[in-house]
Enzyme design. Structure first.
Site, short mmCIF file in Angstrom:
data_model
loop_
_atom_site.label_atom_id
_atom_site.label_comp_id
_atom_site.label_asym_id
_atom_site.label_seq_id
_atom_site.Cartn_x
_atom_site.Cartn_y
_atom_site.Cartn_z
N HIS A 148 -4.40 -10.56 -5.17
CA HIS A 148 -3.77 -9.29 -5.49
C HIS A 148 -3.74 -9.12 -7.01
CE1 HIS A 148 -2.59 -9.45 -1.32
NE2 HIS A 148 -2.13 -8.22 -1.41
N LYS A 579 7.52 0.87 -0.50
CA LYS A 579 7.01 2.14 -1.03
C LYS A 579 7.26 3.29 -0.06
CE LYS A 579 2.50 2.56 -1.50
NZ LYS A 579 1.97 3.74 -0.79
#
Length: 918
Positions: A148, A579
């Site tokens: 990531h 999110k």
């Protein structure tokens, strides 16, 4: 931290700061050094309450960024300072750990959060030796390294920082001679000059294989030699608590990797790249074995004139000699009196032959008979040596380096780390639909109702005929089919553990899982791999138990589970759920999903392993892993856990050997404790009802913010989000699709942007409103006490609330207000005023709930670290804001490129200062 420890840290920072100051003057001149010092002094004054100092910093900015080389030099000064301070703090953490270990030894008690402590606690709870063996047999801990894109430092910089760290440690070791100290200081000066003259960031995005090599660095530098020490520590702890019992410790702690296998949204992870990653990992571990065998060759020098050997070893040597070329016989004959060395020479050369075989195409059947065909053959040779030593007064020799190598082989095999494959559920659906259309079975499979999809897939999985033959479909579908065939081949060519897991991103239906099982069956992998649904959004977490229950009822899926020993991995995503729903809602939905899934698996007699997709920041599930594990529902872990280690978290946890050891001690300690008696809370159901209400309020508040008309404008104008994609810290694009919508933005840049602008929104927004509405701003004393009770007694609420404290403490609304000036007044009023209002509300309400006068009241070291760092981070924020403002009005393309490069330099520096990215 006591006064002595604080003085030690201050002395190291002072030493490094002095050398950096000398370097700046030497490399850039006195004027740059004086400018950096002026800005630093103004920043400290501003933090002390002098408002005009902040205005003075602002006034310096136009002239500074008009001369970009000067601006870059100032940014470089602050960035390098933080890199060195981070090293000094790491060294200090190591010294504190050593002090605590000495104190515990003196007191005759286990050190906190160690393996011995967890074993002692389990014994105190009534766990017998037999029960302890059962726990060990079921123990399963797999950290998974991912690529990531949150690590802003290149591997070259990481390596140089490690060298500097070693030098600092040597300089602080008592008893150095003056000449040795001078030599070390010269080395330190040289390395800091090299750090100054290097780029922190890349001039191009890393390739996937670059990311693979970065991951391999941590195995070579730390993990390969550290892992046996963790097992040794466990065995010592067992011997301390159960002195008369001999335990069998299986390889419970292993590593996984997504690097080279995670193709969700990354078009650069191709079949060729995945195969190359698998080969690179095999080459790395074989190279380490070569080094270890050579080390044993230097050590195992018993001669047959002094001690006997086993007939088995004698026969093994004779068998090996038959494979040796004629020109090597003479060399081996020199060691006929030292049979262990003779055996190890041949093992060394067999490993060399195996490495050469690893470079050949897998279809090339002309194999070297001298090469090890699998890890079992190599292990068999080691066991022959072990048995011979044990039978001939070599117990101490067998327990030393040989035992460490045997443990390494048990853990790392010929694969080093199991590579998990991951792909988006839509890709499998599209592939299955294309195959079915090509065969004339369904013209539009995707249009089928879900029950019809399940019915067809169940029949087809149970059908003995192949699903595909020749790869005659579109390139994406051929790639999808080819991946499963590659996985089967990797298990044959490397070892069975090379590939064990297939993760399905965005799983939201039963058919998403059955489609993968069909493709796996087609490649001969039915029951040979774990098929892992990943539930990411708030809705997906809510639906996860229903999906899994339907799968457990499905006849072919039950057969697959039987072949996997009735073990099921389920992955839960922290980033997208945050999110999607905000911090409190995400954490509560994750907790509920884990609890329900655990109870569901108990109902179906399935052994659950939850795979936690945690990031480094609080908004992506970050925070201390051991505390997070112990805050999970009691039934959800039970000694089995898998979790991602992402981006900058990898270097934070594994760059320093002592800190890596401490991280693994704490991780294993927590997971062991979950296998014992977990606390049961009589009030948990009423607490859960409160959390339902709180998370609903927080969710509504969060969605109201991100749904505002001007929110997207604010996000793009008042954060560096539009430049983060150019940072070249990952091979994967920042967005799933080429849109500006938040739903298509990956969670990492979302968190990254809010971290840079010092808002830290994903780690606290909505919590204040939830707490305030629940207890009427503290005026309802009974309801306030209910929240305080939850904080005192419920690990989940305690951990969530303390993480909110940390997120609020790292946020800074004064700095965030500078970024807010980058957008228009109307947008600023709509969005930033809301953020500021909620921030102040959240601080006020959290302090009420934890009953404290200041945030992080119980974490003085962390609080002080944030306070000390701020004056050094703030100037980089000022510079970044000025650069972003300049970019908004710049039309010249060449100048825009230079300004963007400077913005990226500021991003890197702020990341170093805050020790967080995404």
């Amino acid at each position: 931290m006591n006064e002595t420890q604080q003085q030690r840290l201050s002395a190291n920072i002072h030493m490094l700061g002095n050398v950096l100051g000398e370097t700046i003057i030497e490399q850039e001149g006195q004027a740059i050094f004086d400018l950096e010092e002026e800005i630093r002094a103004l920043s400290k004054a501003w933090r002390s309450g002098e408002v005009e100092a902040g205005e003075s910093i602002k006034a310096l900015m136009p002239e500074l960024i008009a001369d970009l080389p000067r601006a870059l030099a100032v940014l470089k000064a602050f960035t390098t300072y933080f890199q060195l301070v981070n090293l000094a703090e790491d060294e200090q953490r190591v010294e504190i750990l050593r002090d605590r270990a000495r104190e515990a030894e003196t007191a005759g008690v286990p050190m906190r959060e160690t393996l011995e402590e967890s074993i002692a606690k389990l014994s105190a709870e009534g766990v017998t030796a037999e029960g302890m063996q059962q726990i060990l047999d079921e123990l399963f801990i797999v950290p998974v390294l991912t690529a990531h894109p949150t690590e802003t430092k290149r591997q070259t910089i990481l390596t140089k920082l490690r060298t500097i760290s070693d030098t600092v440690e040597a300089l602080t070791t008592p008893g150095m001679l003056p000449t040795e100290e001078r030599e070390r200081m010269e080395q330190l000066r040289e390395d800091i000059v090299l750090l100054w003259q290097s780029d922190e960031t890349r001039d191009r995005p890393p390739t996937v294989l670059d990311e693979v090599r970065t991951g391999l660095y941590f195995f070579e530098a730390t993990l390969f030699n550290l892992i046996p020490k963790i097992y040794d520590e466990l065995e010592r702890g067992l011997a301390q608590v159960f002195p008369d019992v001999k335990f069998r410790v299986p390889p419970f702690l292993r590593y996984g990797s997504w690097i080279g296998g995670d193709r969700d949204g990354n078009p650069y992870v191709t079949l060729e790249v995945t195969e190359e990653a698998l080969r690179a990992m095999k080459e790395t571990v074989l190279k380490q074995y070569n080094v270890a065998v050579d080390d044993l060759y230097q050590q195992l020098i018993p001669a047959i004139t002094r001690i006997g050997i086993s007939d088995e070893l004698r026969e093994s040597i004779a068998a090996d000699l038959k494979l040796v070329p004629e020109d090597e016989i003479e060399v081996l004959e020199r060691f006929r009196m030292e049979p262990y060395r003779q055996k190890l020479i041949m093992m060394f050369r067999r490993l060399r032959a195996t490495r050469a075989e690893n470079e050949r195409p897998w279809d090339d059947r002309a194999r070297n008979p001298r090469a090890y065909h699998n890890v079992d053959e190599f292990m068999a040779d080691l066991r022959v040596i072990e048995r011979s030593l044990l039978a001939n007064k070599g117990e101490r020799l067998a327990r030393g380096r040989l035992a460490a190598l045997i443990r390494q082989v048990e853990v790392f095999g010929f694969h080093l780390a199991s590579v998990d494959m991951r792909q988006h559920s839509a890709r499998h659906r599209e592939a299955v639909a294309e195959i079915l259309a090509a065969y004339g079975i369904f013209a539009d499979y995707q249009a089928l109702a879900e029950p019809d999809k399940i019915s067809f897939l169940t029949r087809e999985i149970g059908n003995l005929r192949p699903f595909t033959a020749q790869l005659q479909f579109s390139a994406p579908t051929n790639e999808t089919i080819g991946l499963f065939r590659l996985m089967r081949r990797a298990k044959e060519e490397i070892d069975d553990d090379a590939v064990q897991t297939y993760v399905i991103s965005m799983t939201n239906t039963v058919s998403n899982v059955l489609e993968v099982l069909l493709l796996a069956k087609d490649a001969g992998l039915f029951g040979a791999i774990d098929i892992v649904p990943l539930f990411e959004t708030v809705d997906d977490l809510d639906h996860a138990p229903r999906i899994m229950a339907t799968l457990f009822e499905n006849e072919v899926y039950r057969r697959h589970l039987e072949a996997r020993g009735r073990r099921q991995q389920v992955m839960i995503g922290y980033s997208d759920s945050n999110k999607d729903g905000g911090y409190l809602r995400s954490n509560w939905m994750l907790f509920l999903a884990q609890r329900t899934l655990a109870r569901l698996c108990d109902q179906y007699d399935v052994k659950l392993t939850l795979f936690h997709g945690r990031g480094g920041t609080l908004g992506r599930g970050g925070g201390p892993a051991n505390r997070a594990i112990l805050a999970q529902p009691p039934e959800s872990v039970r000694g089995r856990v898998k979790l991602t280690e992402q981006g900058e978290v990898i270097s934070t946890r594994y760059a320093n050997l002592a800190l890596a050891r401490r991280h693994l001690e704490q991780l294993v300690n927590a997971v062991l404790l979950t296998a014992g008696k977990r606390p049961r809370f009589a009030l948990e159901e009423s607490w859960a009802q409160r959390m339902d209400a709180l998370s609903d309020i927080a969710f509504q508040k969060y969605r109201a913010l991100v749904g505002k008309r001007g929110f997207l404008t604010y996000f793009h104008e008042a954060t560096p989000i539009d430049h983060i994609g150019a940072l070249n810290i990952g091979s994967r694009p920042a967005r799933r699709k080429a849109t500006q919508d938040i739903s298509d933005l990956r969670a990492i840049p979302w968190v990254f942007a809010w971290t840079q602008s010092r808002v830290n929104l994903p780690s606290w927004y909505g919590v204040g409103t939830a707490l305030e509405q629940w207890c009427d701003g503290g005026r309802d004393a009974q309801k306030l006490e209910e929240l305080r009770e939850m904080y005192r007694e419920w690990p989940l609420f305690n951990t969530v609330t303390d993480n909110v404290q940390m997120g609020l403490s790292k946020a800074d609304m004064a700095i965030a207000s500078l970024y807010a000036q980058l957008t228009d007044a109307k947008t600023r009023g709509l969005v930033f005023d809301d953020i500021l209002d909620e921030f102040e509300r959240t601080v006020r309400m959290v302090l009420l709930v934890v009953d404290a006068e200041q945030l992080l009241d119980k974490e003085p070291v962390l609080r002080r670290s944030i306070k000390v760092r701020n004056p050094y981070v703030d100037p980089m924020n000022y510079i970044q804001v000025a650069l972003l403002q300049k970019l908004q009005g710049e039309d010249d393309e060449e100048q825009r490129k230079k300004l963007t490069a400077a913005v990226l330099g500021s991003v890197n520096g702020i990341a170093a200062g805050l020790q967080n990215t995404g």
